[in-house]
Design a protein around this motif. Structure first.
Motif, short mmCIF file in Angstrom:
data_model
loop_
_atom_site.label_atom_id
_atom_site.label_comp_id
_atom_site.label_asym_id
_atom_site.label_seq_id
_atom_site.Cartn_x
_atom_site.Cartn_y
_atom_site.Cartn_z
N VAL A 8 0.98 -1.00 0.27
CA VAL A 8 -0.05 -0.28 0.46
C VAL A 8 0.90 1.26 -0.04
N ASN A 9 1.53 1.52 -1.33
CA ASN A 9 2.15 2.47 -1.03
C ASN A 9 1.45 4.20 -1.19
N ARG A 10 1.97 4.84 0.01
CA ARG A 10 0.68 5.89 0.15
C ARG A 10 0.92 7.55 -0.31
N SER A 11 2.78 6.96 -0.36
CA SER A 11 4.16 8.05 -0.81
C SER A 11 3.08 9.05 -2.39
N ARG A 12 2.55 7.88 -3.29
CA ARG A 12 1.62 7.72 -4.20
C ARG A 12 0.30 8.26 -4.10
N ARG A 13 -0.23 9.05 -3.79
CA ARG A 13 -1.24 9.00 -3.93
C ARG A 13 -2.67 9.53 -5.16
N HIS A 14 -3.75 9.33 -5.10
CA HIS A 14 -4.38 9.04 -6.52
C HIS A 14 -4.80 11.39 -6.98
N ALA A 15 -5.70 11.59 -7.79
CA ALA A 15 -5.82 12.57 -7.83
C ALA A 15 -7.16 12.40 -6.98
N LEU A 16 -7.26 11.21 -6.96
CA LEU A 16 -9.27 12.01 -6.14
C LEU A 16 -8.91 12.07 -4.61
N SER A 17 -7.85 11.75 -4.08
CA SER A 17 -7.69 12.53 -2.80
C SER A 17 -8.25 13.21 -3.00
N TYR A 18 -8.09 14.64 -3.42
CA TYR A 18 -7.92 15.99 -3.68
C TYR A 18 -9.83 16.02 -3.76
N VAL A 19 -10.87 15.50 -4.18
CA VAL A 19 -12.50 15.61 -4.31
C VAL A 19 -13.02 16.48 -2.93
N SER A 20 -13.88 16.95 -2.63
CA SER A 20 -13.65 17.57 -2.01
C SER A 20 -14.58 16.45 -0.58
N SER A 21 -14.44 16.79 0.56
CA SER A 21 -15.41 15.45 1.17
C SER A 21 -16.88 16.05 0.94
N ALA A 22 -17.45 15.05 2.62
CA ALA A 22 -18.47 14.71 1.92
C ALA A 22 -19.33 16.27 2.91
N ALA A 23 -18.41 16.14 4.19
CA ALA A 23 -18.17 17.44 4.90
C ALA A 23 -18.27 18.68 4.45
N ASP A 24 -17.49 18.68 3.55
CA ASP A 24 -17.41 19.72 2.91
C ASP A 24 -18.24 20.11 1.67
N VAL A 25 -19.24 19.45 1.13
CA VAL A 25 -19.86 19.40 0.39
C VAL A 25 -21.45 20.04 1.40
N ASP A 26 -21.79 19.35 2.83
CA ASP A 26 -22.83 19.31 2.91
C ASP A 26 -22.82 20.52 3.52
N SER A 27 -21.21 21.73 3.98
CA SER A 27 -21.11 22.72 3.91
C SER A 27 -21.30 23.75 3.45
N PHE A 28 -21.08 23.37 2.04
CA PHE A 28 -21.79 24.41 1.29
C PHE A 28 -23.05 24.11 0.28
N THR A 29 -23.17 23.36 0.59
CA THR A 29 -25.04 23.44 0.73
C THR A 29 -25.60 23.93 1.80
N ARG A 30 -25.77 24.05 3.14
CA ARG A 30 -25.95 25.02 4.05
C ARG A 30 -26.23 26.09 3.67
N ASP A 31 -24.54 27.27 2.68
CA ASP A 31 -24.37 28.53 2.80
C ASP A 31 -25.24 28.38 1.98
N THR A 32 -25.26 27.40 0.95
CA THR A 32 -26.21 28.27 -0.35
C THR A 32 -27.49 28.25 -0.17
N GLU A 33 -28.26 27.38 0.98
CA GLU A 33 -29.30 27.82 1.43
C GLU A 33 -29.84 28.52 1.90
N SER A 34 -28.60 28.73 2.87
CA SER A 34 -28.65 30.03 3.64
C SER A 34 -28.54 31.45 2.61
N GLY A 35 -28.48 31.82 1.75
CA GLY A 35 -28.01 32.78 0.28
C GLY A 35 -26.74 33.49 0.36
N VAL A 36 -25.93 32.54 1.16
CA VAL A 36 -24.75 33.44 0.60
C VAL A 36 -23.78 33.44 -0.52
N ILE A 37 -24.19 32.44 -0.67
CA ILE A 37 -24.03 32.59 -1.91
C ILE A 37 -24.56 33.35 -3.47
#
Length: 944
Positions: free
Chosen positions: A318-347
């Motif tokens: 398991v070579n953790r020094s060679r990470r795939h680009a999918l490692s940089y996808v936003s987490s579910a928590a980030d997406v949920d936070s973004f959705t909350r901001d969108t709901e509240s009219g911040v965006i």
């Protein structure tokens, strides 16, 4: 105007030379005076780029003929795709030529409709809006390198930093158990592989890379090879290739991993509903392994189980020094936070680039409602998907095959992208659109971005690294360890600029086994675990509007053009349903109605449904096909309510041959035994004829083409099937055509199932105990056998089926009158009849291979060994005054296969690889050899 005979014949001559017959006769040809230097009619140009059909990032080369893209192949210089390409990559031109593409900028009118608008008007109005400094955000699919950097710099120039990288399949739990990254799993170095519901041969992270690694791992050395065990609730394509399958409920996979390590799996087998013999085989293989490796699936417990397994038996794979680009996808928590901001009219303004969360997001209704609260939504998509359909502005982007860019799947692999043809419609690079919006908002792009165009921005970033631009373009990017000075050009045989020399309703199965995981919620309503898996070809839904992918059969079930719910016979018995009966599935306020497919490749108490269908927008090939199950996914493996009823809907399946009828069509050899050839190969040469033949053999002057198919390497990925569609202009028949068994594929992958006694059966029609485990699955590519004594040839009354001087069974299209006698007389059932004139909606017809005739209604067709490639290679060799070299000709199926199933060559060349394999490999045999057809396709037995 009436033509004289002389004028008519002259017109035909002009038409043959590429000039259309006019209403009046021409008396002279008009020369091509201003011919571009890099375009020679009839000669291909190849452009190296990166495949962007999924996040894997395989290297790709694109064939251009007369300024239009006609075919994609793998980049032979690429370090992990190695010249191979999956069905999604093969279908990339269908995204370019999609008849439903957005062709110009759009703006939502006061009536709520998207209407055309000029680029200048759109940029001016949006620039004024951005100049007022609203809170801007960008949501994009996975981007790396230059476009990702530009998006971040663009946001910074507008006073924001809100960038969401959204991928529906984000591998969240894989990252959680690996320190926030997706490592490289070095499969080829393992001697025992265990997959915890990880379908790495189909859709997981980088399937072409892992398929190649898997084939290398499974090579037989000294009579032994690495073992492979699959643990999961469904027999997927990956599971079908395992030595041992442990069918378990999704909620006990983590416990199975612990039982492996503690040595209690065999003892507790019945506790988990596992066959004790299978548990013993898996345990023994693990105990003998020196370098075991476990792979995680998408669900949380599969990742936890894998982490425990690999941590306790750490073998450095398991070579953790060679990470795939999918490692940089936003987490579910980030997406949920973004959705909350969108709901509240911040965006205040949202730019969406190639992301479709309205369709592909668990419980997407929440995001859909939040999106309505954003004052300005700008889509940069090239297709009118569900999210783009809600945007107020659409500034369409070029497709990847029209675009500059780069993509780095790994730190040591950076793919460079370049346009393979000019822009087809009034679209722009996404980067150019962002720069134009910034200028319109008053930003000095030369000062802020050091560039006024995206290609300038791209070249500036690469020049700062000191890389030779032209060499990188020719190679396809920067790859660690790649030799310098090489050009990414596939070996196909094409002359290239700069090249070096019904039963429609399946029977239901009676249930007889008690199911400990079956939960009754209410009378006639049952609770089952929903196992949602990415479609092998449509992935998360982004491939749904490509009709090649819709018609390529799912590897195991063989379903096409729709959705289905797979359930075990015992579960079906409790529901009171059989194959093609519809059930209603409810969860989280969402519901779908879908037909069931009953087979014992699913764990009782589980209902398995592929993702990717059920679009309400996106295009004519995706809209209204199947159901969308994303709204049902409140968790990884939710407990859903299933209600029988809702009528009947046939599941379209391309079944091919399923029963050998005691004819040994697929033959096997036992691992570790001394193999010997049971029957001699009857060579498709004059030497193969004797006393049992009435007529003498065919005589060949220079070549006799043949193919070897290694069944031990076939994983059922169907890359060969899609490549054949792309190369040979095969027609699409749709679901109705499939129901009528009129599919047009020249090569099919037959799936045979064997029980413990070695008897073959078709899964839904199997007789006997419905609770027994599914037998071993074997796969066999079946194509025209190019027989030397072909039964199809003598029965044709007009000699349309004839024999070439190089051994090919030719089909002369303009002779064929459609009697279909040849198909009736073919024992391999590999001929296809054109029941209709198949249509390619504009501009899909641009993708047609100009070297292959488009057949019309009433004509029979079949595999030709890609004769157009053979002829091109022979012409090139003749021009260079040399012989055709072994390996110089590569049919499309041979070209793309990631595991090396096919070998093509000349039997007249005793030193060719084909001749060597046939002469020396004891596994070689011919299908239906007893018919004395002398097939030129030689199979190598599957090793079990």
């Amino acid at each position: 105007m009436a033509f004289t005979r002389r004028e008519f014949l002259r017109g035909i001559g002009l038409a043959a030379g590429g000039v259309a017959i006019p209403s009046v006769a021409y008396d002279r040809l008009i020369p091509y005076l201003n011919q571009p230097e890099d375009i020679v009619p009839g000669v291909s140009t190849w452009f190296a780029t990166s495949c962007r059909e999924c996040p894997a990032g395989c290297g790709m080369v694109v064939r251009n003929r007369e300024s239009r893209v006609v075919k994609c192949e793998g980049n032979p210089l690429h370090p992990f795709s190695r010249g191979k390409l999956c069905p999604r990559g093969q279908a990339a031109p269908q995204g370019l030529y999609d008849p439903d593409r957005i062709r110009q900028p759009l703006r939502r009118s006061e009536l709520g409709k998207l209407e055309p608008v000029s680029w200048d008007s759109a940029l001016s109005e949006l620039g004024d809006m951005l100049a007022r400094k609203p809170r801007v955000a960008v949501m994009t699919d996975l981007q790396t390198g230059t476009l990702d950097a530009l998006m971040r710099a663009w946001l910074a120039a507008l006073g924001s930093d809100r960038l969401i990288t959204y991928e529906p399949i984000s591998y969240e739990h894989v990252k959680d158990t690996n320190g926030g990254l997706i490592p490289t799993y070095e499969i080829a170095k393992s001697d025992f592989l265990i997959s915890f519901a990880c379908d790495f041969l189909e859709t997981w992270v980088s399937p072409i890379e892992y398929a190649i690694e898997f084939a290398k791992m499974r090579e037989i050395r000294d009579g032994k090879r690495a073992g492979f065990v699959y643990v999961g609730p469904r027999v997927s394509m990956t599971a079908a290739n395992a030595d041992v399958r442990l069918m378990v409920s999704p909620d006990v996979i983590e416990q199975i991993a612990t039982a492996f390590l503690e040595g209690t799996l065999e003892r507790d087998a019945r506790k988990y509903g596992i066959d004790p013999d299978s548990a013993k085989a898996a345990t023994d293989g693990f105990a003998a392994a020196k370098r075991p490796l476990a792979l995680p699936g998408l669900a949380a417990n599969t990742c936890c189980g894998t982490a425990i397994f690999n941590a306790r038996r750490d073998t450095g794979l398991v070579n953790r020094s060679r990470r795939h680009a999918l490692s940089y996808v936003s987490s579910a928590a980030d997406v949920d936070s973004f959705t909350r901001d969108t709901e509240s009219g911040v965006i205040g303004a949202l730019v969406i680039h190639n992301a479709n969360p309205v369709y592909a997001m668990p419980q997407s209704e929440r995001f859909t409602e939040a999106l309505k609260r954003v004052p300005v939504v700008i889509s940069l998509s090239s297709h009118l998907d569900e999210t783009t359909a809600m945007a107020g502005w659409v500034l369409p982007s070029n497709t990847p095959l029209e675009s500059w860019g780069d993509y780095a799947p790994y730190p040591d692999v950076v793919n460079l992208m370049q346009p393979a043809m000019g822009t087809l419609f009034d679209t722009r690079q996404a980067g150019d659109t962002l720069l134009a919006l910034a200028r319109a908002a008053g930003v000095n792009t030369k000062q802020s971005f050091k560039a006024d165009t995206f290609v300038e921005y791209l070249r500036t970033r690469w020049s700062l690294a000191g890389e030779p631009w032209q060499e990188l373009l020719q190679r396809g990017g920067k790859f660690a360890g790649a030799p310098a000075g090489l050009t990414a050009t596939p070996i196909t045989g094409y002359n290239t600029l700069g090249d070096p020399p019904v039963d429609r309703r399946a029977a239901s199965l009676p249930g007889s086994t008690a199911d400990p995981h079956f939960h009754t919620a209410a009378p006639s309503i049952y609770s089952l675990r929903l196992w949602a898996f990415p479609d092998s070809y449509l992935y998360d839904g982004r491939g749904a509007n490509k009709w090649w992918l819709q018609e390529t059969p799912e590897p195991v079930v063989k379903g096409v053009w729709g959705s289905w719910a797979e359930i075990h016979p015992s579960t079906a018995a409790k529901l009171g349903v059989s194959t093609n009966d519809c059930v209603k599935i409810e969860n989280g306020g969402a519901s779908v109605s879908v037909p069931v497919y009953v087979w014992n490749g699913v764990k009782p108490g589980t209902i398995a449904i592929p993702m990717g269908e059920g679009h309400t927008d996106y295009g004519q090939f995706a809209r209204g096909v199947g159901v969308n199950i994303w709204p049902l996914l409140t968790e990884d493996v939710p407990l859903v309510n299933v209600t029988p009823g809702g009528g009947t809907q046939w599941v379209a399946r391309i079944r091919g041959s399923t029963d050998q009828s005691h004819r040994a069509i697929v033959q096997t050899a036992s691992l570790g035994e001394n193999w010997s050839r049971e029957k001699p190969i009857i060579m498709p040469l004059p030497s193969g004829y004797g006393k049992r033949d009435f007529y003498p053999g065919n005589k060949y002057k220079k070549h006799r083409w043949a193919m070897v198919v290694d069944l031990d390497r076939c994983i059922d990925c169907h890359a060969c099937v899609t490549a054949c569609y792309a190369e040979n202009n095969l027609g699409m028949v749709g679901a109705e055509g499939v129901f009528r068994r009129r599919e047009m594929s020249w090569i099919r992958i037959d799936r045979y199932v064997f029980d413990s006694a070695g008897h073959g059966y078709d899964i839904p029609e199997r007789r006997g105990d419905a609770g027994s485990s599914l037998g071993r699955l074997l796969f066999q590519p079946m194509l025209c056998q190019q027989c030397d004594a072909a039964p199809c040839e003598p029965v044709c009354p007009v000699f349309a089926a004839s024999h070439s001087e190089e051994g090919l069974n030719m089909q002369v299209y303009n002779r064929c009158v459609g009697t279909r006698y040849c198909s009736n007389n073919c024992p391999y059932k590999v001929r296809r009849f054109n029941w209709w004139d198949y249509k390619w909606p504009e501009p899909l017809n641009w993708q047609l291979n100009p070297d292959v005739t488009v057949r019309c209604r009433g004509v029979m067709e079949k595999c030709t060994f890609c004769v157009q490639r053979i002829r091109q290679a022979e012409i090139t060799a003749l021009r260079e005054q040399r012989e055709v070299m072994d390996g110089e000709i590569t049919p499309a199926c041979v070209q793309t296969c990631p595991t090396g199933v096919f070998t093509f060559g000349d039997l007249m060349d005793k030193n060719s690889r084909v001749s060597s394999i046939i002469e020396t490999d004891p596994r070689a045999y011919q299908v239906l050899a007893e018919l004395n057809t002398k097939p030129a396709v030689i199979y190598l037995k599957k090793v079990i």
